[in-house]
Motif scaffolding. Structure first.
Motif, PDB file in Angstrom:
ATOM      1  N   THR A  52       0.837  -1.330  -0.026  1.00 21.86           N
ATOM      2  CA  THR A  52       0.009   0.282  -0.046  1.00 21.86           C
ATOM      3  C   THR A  52       0.803   1.145   0.089  1.00 21.86           C
ATOM      4  OG1 THR A  52      -1.881   1.113   1.211  1.00 21.86           O
ATOM      5  CG2 THR A  52       0.032   0.024   2.537  1.00 21.86           C
ATOM      6  N   VAL A  53       0.385   2.384   0.039  1.00 19.11           N
ATOM      7  CA  VAL A  53       0.995   3.400  -0.153  1.00 19.11           C
ATOM      8  C   VAL A  53       0.335   4.432   1.038  1.00 19.11           C
ATOM      9  CG1 VAL A  53       1.459   4.075  -2.463  1.00 19.11           C
ATOM     10  CG2 VAL A  53      -0.887   4.823  -1.705  1.00 19.11           C
ATOM     11  N   GLU A  54       1.273   5.163   1.836  1.00 24.22           N
ATOM     12  CA  GLU A  54       1.226   5.949   3.019  1.00 24.22           C
ATOM     13  C   GLU A  54       0.769   7.229   2.276  1.00 24.22           C
ATOM     14  OE1 GLU A  54       4.020   5.018   6.160  1.00 24.22           O
ATOM     15  OE2 GLU A  54       3.346   7.014   6.638  1.00 24.22           O
ATOM     16  N   ILE A  55      -0.103   7.804   2.614  1.00 22.34           N
ATOM     17  CA  ILE A  55      -0.586   9.221   2.356  1.00 22.34           C
ATOM     18  C   ILE A  55      -0.736  10.253   3.137  1.00 22.34           C
ATOM     19  CG2 ILE A  55      -2.448  10.691   1.171  1.00 22.34           C
ATOM     20  CD1 ILE A  55      -3.442   7.946  -0.231  1.00 22.34           C
ATOM     21  N   ASP A  56      -0.041  11.375   3.170  1.00 17.67           N
ATOM     22  CA  ASP A  56      -0.047  12.376   4.034  1.00 17.67           C
ATOM     23  C   ASP A  56      -1.501  13.015   4.164  1.00 17.67           C
ATOM     24  OD1 ASP A  56       0.360  14.724   5.632  1.00 17.67           O
ATOM     25  OD2 ASP A  56       1.766  15.749   4.277  1.00 17.67           O
ATOM     26  N   PRO A  57      -1.959  12.837   5.403  1.00 18.64           N
ATOM     27  CA  PRO A  57      -3.475  13.442   5.426  1.00 18.64           C
ATOM     28  C   PRO A  57      -3.562  14.851   5.119  1.00 18.64           C
ATOM     29  CG  PRO A  57      -2.727  12.465   7.603  1.00 18.64           C
ATOM     30  CD  PRO A  57      -1.484  12.002   6.608  1.00 18.64           C
ATOM     31  N   ALA A  59      -2.100  16.384   2.932  1.00 12.14           N
ATOM     32  CA  ALA A  59      -2.172  16.757   1.558  1.00 12.14           C
ATOM     33  C   ALA A  59      -3.644  16.466   1.178  1.00 12.14           C
ATOM     34  CB  ALA A  59      -1.490  15.617   0.896  1.00 12.14           C
ATOM     35  N   LEU A  60      -4.634  15.924   2.094  1.00 13.70           N
ATOM     36  CA  LEU A  60      -6.035  15.760   1.584  1.00 13.70           C
ATOM     37  C   LEU A  60      -6.768  16.751   2.309  1.00 13.70           C
ATOM     38  CD1 LEU A  60      -5.960  12.006   1.752  1.00 13.70           C
ATOM     39  CD2 LEU A  60      -5.941  13.042  -0.213  1.00 13.70           C
ATOM     40  N   TYR A  62      -6.749  17.184   5.893  1.00 16.63           N
ATOM     41  CA  TYR A  62      -7.004  16.940   7.081  1.00 16.63           C
ATOM     42  C   TYR A  62      -6.035  17.513   7.988  1.00 16.63           C
ATOM     43  CZ  TYR A  62     -10.484  13.853   4.923  1.00 16.63           C
ATOM     44  OH  TYR A  62     -11.451  13.513   4.075  1.00 16.63           O
ATOM     45  N   SER A  91     -10.332   6.668  10.996  1.00 12.03           N
ATOM     46  CA  SER A  91      -9.466   5.872  10.105  1.00 12.03           C
ATOM     47  C   SER A  91      -9.140   4.541  10.911  1.00 12.03           C
ATOM     48  CB  SER A  91      -8.391   6.917   9.953  1.00 12.03           C
ATOM     49  OG  SER A  91      -7.170   6.632  11.066  1.00 12.03           O
ATOM     50  N   PHE A 107      -9.902  11.890  11.484  1.00 15.34           N
ATOM     51  CA  PHE A 107      -9.222  12.799  10.818  1.00 15.34           C
ATOM     52  C   PHE A 107     -10.227  13.587  10.351  1.00 15.34           C
ATOM     53  CE2 PHE A 107      -6.346   9.340  10.031  1.00 15.34           C
ATOM     54  CZ  PHE A 107      -5.141   9.777   9.726  1.00 15.34           C
ATOM     55  N   GLN A 135       3.213  13.758  16.975  1.00 20.07           N
ATOM     56  CA  GLN A 135       3.252  12.383  16.779  1.00 20.07           C
ATOM     57  C   GLN A 135       4.601  12.117  16.709  1.00 20.07           C
ATOM     58  OE1 GLN A 135       1.056  12.020  12.951  1.00 20.07           O
ATOM     59  NE2 GLN A 135      -0.278  10.755  14.064  1.00 20.07           N
ATOM     60  N   ARG A 138       5.425   7.901  14.549  1.00 23.56           N
ATOM     61  CA  ARG A 138       4.212   7.502  13.594  1.00 23.56           C
ATOM     62  C   ARG A 138       4.454   6.011  13.007  1.00 23.56           C
ATOM     63  NH1 ARG A 138       4.749  12.307   9.781  1.00 23.56           N
ATOM     64  NH2 ARG A 138       5.761  10.722   8.586  1.00 23.56           N
ATOM     65  N   ARG A 139       3.272   5.470  13.225  1.00 24.22           N
ATOM     66  CA  ARG A 139       3.105   4.109  12.485  1.00 24.22           C
ATOM     67  C   ARG A 139       4.412   3.332  12.012  1.00 24.22           C
ATOM     68  NH1 ARG A 139      -1.066   0.037  11.993  1.00 24.22           N
ATOM     69  NH2 ARG A 139      -2.208   0.873  13.936  1.00 24.22           N
TER      70      ARG A 139
ATOM     71  N   ALA B  17      -0.505  -1.236  -3.903  1.00 20.22           N
ATOM     72  CA  ALA B  17       0.652  -0.399  -4.290  1.00 20.22           C
ATOM     73  C   ALA B  17       1.351  -0.885  -5.570  1.00 20.22           C
ATOM     74  CB  ALA B  17       1.664  -0.069  -3.370  1.00 20.22           C
ATOM     75  N   VAL B  47       2.881  13.962  -0.879  1.00 18.15           N
ATOM     76  CA  VAL B  47       1.389  13.512  -0.725  1.00 18.15           C
ATOM     77  C   VAL B  47       1.539  12.051  -0.447  1.00 18.15           C
ATOM     78  CG1 VAL B  47      -0.732  13.133  -1.777  1.00 18.15           C
ATOM     79  CG2 VAL B  47       0.608  15.338  -2.395  1.00 18.15           C
ATOM     80  N   ALA B  50       5.161   7.057   1.374  1.00 15.77           N
ATOM     81  CA  ALA B  50       5.879   5.993   1.188  1.00 15.77           C
ATOM     82  C   ALA B  50       5.093   4.766   0.554  1.00 15.77           C
ATOM     83  CB  ALA B  50       6.468   5.433   2.657  1.00 15.77           C
ATOM     84  N   THR B  52       4.863   0.804   1.168  1.00 13.93           N
ATOM     85  CA  THR B  52       5.162   0.209   1.926  1.00 13.93           C
ATOM     86  C   THR B  52       4.475  -1.175   1.803  1.00 13.93           C
ATOM     87  OG1 THR B  52       5.602  -0.037   4.579  1.00 13.93           O
ATOM     88  CG2 THR B  52       3.659   1.020   3.780  1.00 13.93           C
ATOM     89  N   SER B  91       4.701   0.939  18.538  1.00  5.82           N
ATOM     90  CA  SER B  91       4.313   1.275  17.160  1.00  5.82           C
ATOM     91  C   SER B  91       3.911   2.400  16.801  1.00  5.82           C
ATOM     92  CB  SER B  91       3.448  -0.086  16.526  1.00  5.82           C
ATOM     93  OG  SER B  91       2.148   0.283  16.676  1.00  5.82           O
ATOM     94  N   CYS B  93       2.605   6.627  18.696  1.00 11.59           N
ATOM     95  CA  CYS B  93       2.785   7.455  19.948  1.00 11.59           C
ATOM     96  C   CYS B  93       2.126   8.789  19.571  1.00 11.59           C
ATOM     97  CB  CYS B  93       3.768   7.279  20.779  1.00 11.59           C
ATOM     98  SG  CYS B  93       3.807   8.456  22.121  1.00 11.59           S
ATOM     99  N   ARG B 140      -7.370   2.656   7.963  1.00 10.59           N
ATOM    100  CA  ARG B 140      -7.768   3.033   6.758  1.00 10.59           C
ATOM    101  C   ARG B 140      -7.545   4.256   6.608  1.00 10.59           C
ATOM    102  NH1 ARG B 140     -14.159   2.430   7.588  1.00 10.59           N
ATOM    103  NH2 ARG B 140     -14.750   4.343   8.803  1.00 10.59           N
TER     104      ARG B 140
END
Lengths: 159, 159
Positions: A52-57, A59-60, A62, A91, A107, A135, A138-139, B17, B47, B50, B52, B91, B93, B140
DNA sequence: AGATTTCTGTCGAGATCGTCCAGCATTTTA
DNA sequence: TAAAATGCTGGACGATCTCGACAGAAATCT
């Protein structure tokens, strides 16, 4: 169940899921068909849940994130759960032990949105909301190597 | 700043991805060089944070997940934060408003590990731990389309 | 122990994919 | 209106992935 090579592959892919088979093969010392086969099996076994891709919230749009603890009123548990699931701004939601039944991540684009969303569950549950200010972590995935924290603690004690 | 095509691409990539440029191009109605260029810019702008893989913690032996609320004792805030960051089982915080200063997610292989880790911060902070029993919503992304909840709420009110 | 089956790997060929480049249309700027 | 910039397409080249055939090691069975 999961050997060093697998863990090695996972580590590389967590950092960059687009790493080519060729590159992966070179890094772990296998041929690319072998790597391909290992990945296939990791997926099949469910170890790799998704690419998957990690999206910067941000940028949307949020700009606000909150953690909401939710205590459904008596008899409303399932309705509340359904409600949360159906609001896409949630989310993440965990059902936990203790007084708070659910802990969810929200979000939103504005405080107004936050208020609007919480209003929708206000008559079915008590909520406590904490706005996220920063944060520090971050994950990230938990450690992939076999040494659990307790093991390391033992080593530290021994030294 | 982010047009329909971009959102469309992101939506597809969140699901998988590894979707090829060719496939992406077909789905959004562009050529593959165009898609390639768009992805490059989405990454450049941050945006896309990553590419991943999502790993099943169970496959790594983490049978237990907990949400820990952490209130550092006076003057211990930074030490506690550093401590959390350095324990890889945390994982995630978040630093939040309200009484609880941090809310963190913890992966452990056993109750013993949980105890061991919490012991390490017990003398520097008060903690409240909630064991995760189920995950009604598992990570999500927030909605990618522009219509925020408030907009939808308005529509609902109007109807 | 010895034979057989299974698992995991390599190699090479063919197919697929990504990237680069030249050129074109549309929009923006001067 | 002319010029520049932006975003797109199509084709060619190079790299990558996938598939099949085959080999070696480990596990299983007799």
């Amino acid at each position: 169940m999961l050997d060093d090579l697998d863990r090695n592959l996972l580590e590389i892919l967590v950092k960059d899921a687009r790493t080519s088979l060729k590159e992966l093969a070179a890094q772990v010392g296998l041929s690319s068909p072998s790597v391909s086969e290992r990945l296939r099996r990791l997926e099949e076994r469910g170890v790799i849940r998704a690419f998957t891709v990690e999206i910067d919230p941000l940028a949307l749009g949020y700009t606000l994130q909150a953690i909401v603890r939710i205590r459904p009123l008596p008899g409303k548990l399932h309705i509340v759960q359904k409600l949360i699931e159906d609001i896409p701004e949630f989310s993440e939601c965990d059902k936990v032990t203790g007084d708070d039944c659910f802990v969810a991540r929200l979000f939103v684009r504005s405080i107004g949105d936050l208020d609007g969303i919480l209003d929708r569950i206000a008559d079915k549950a008590e909520t406590s909301t904490a706005i996220i200010k920063a944060q520090p972590i971050r994950r990230r995935p938990p450690p992939l190597d076999a040494t659990a924290s307790r093991d390391r603690a033992k080593v530290l004690q021994a030294s």
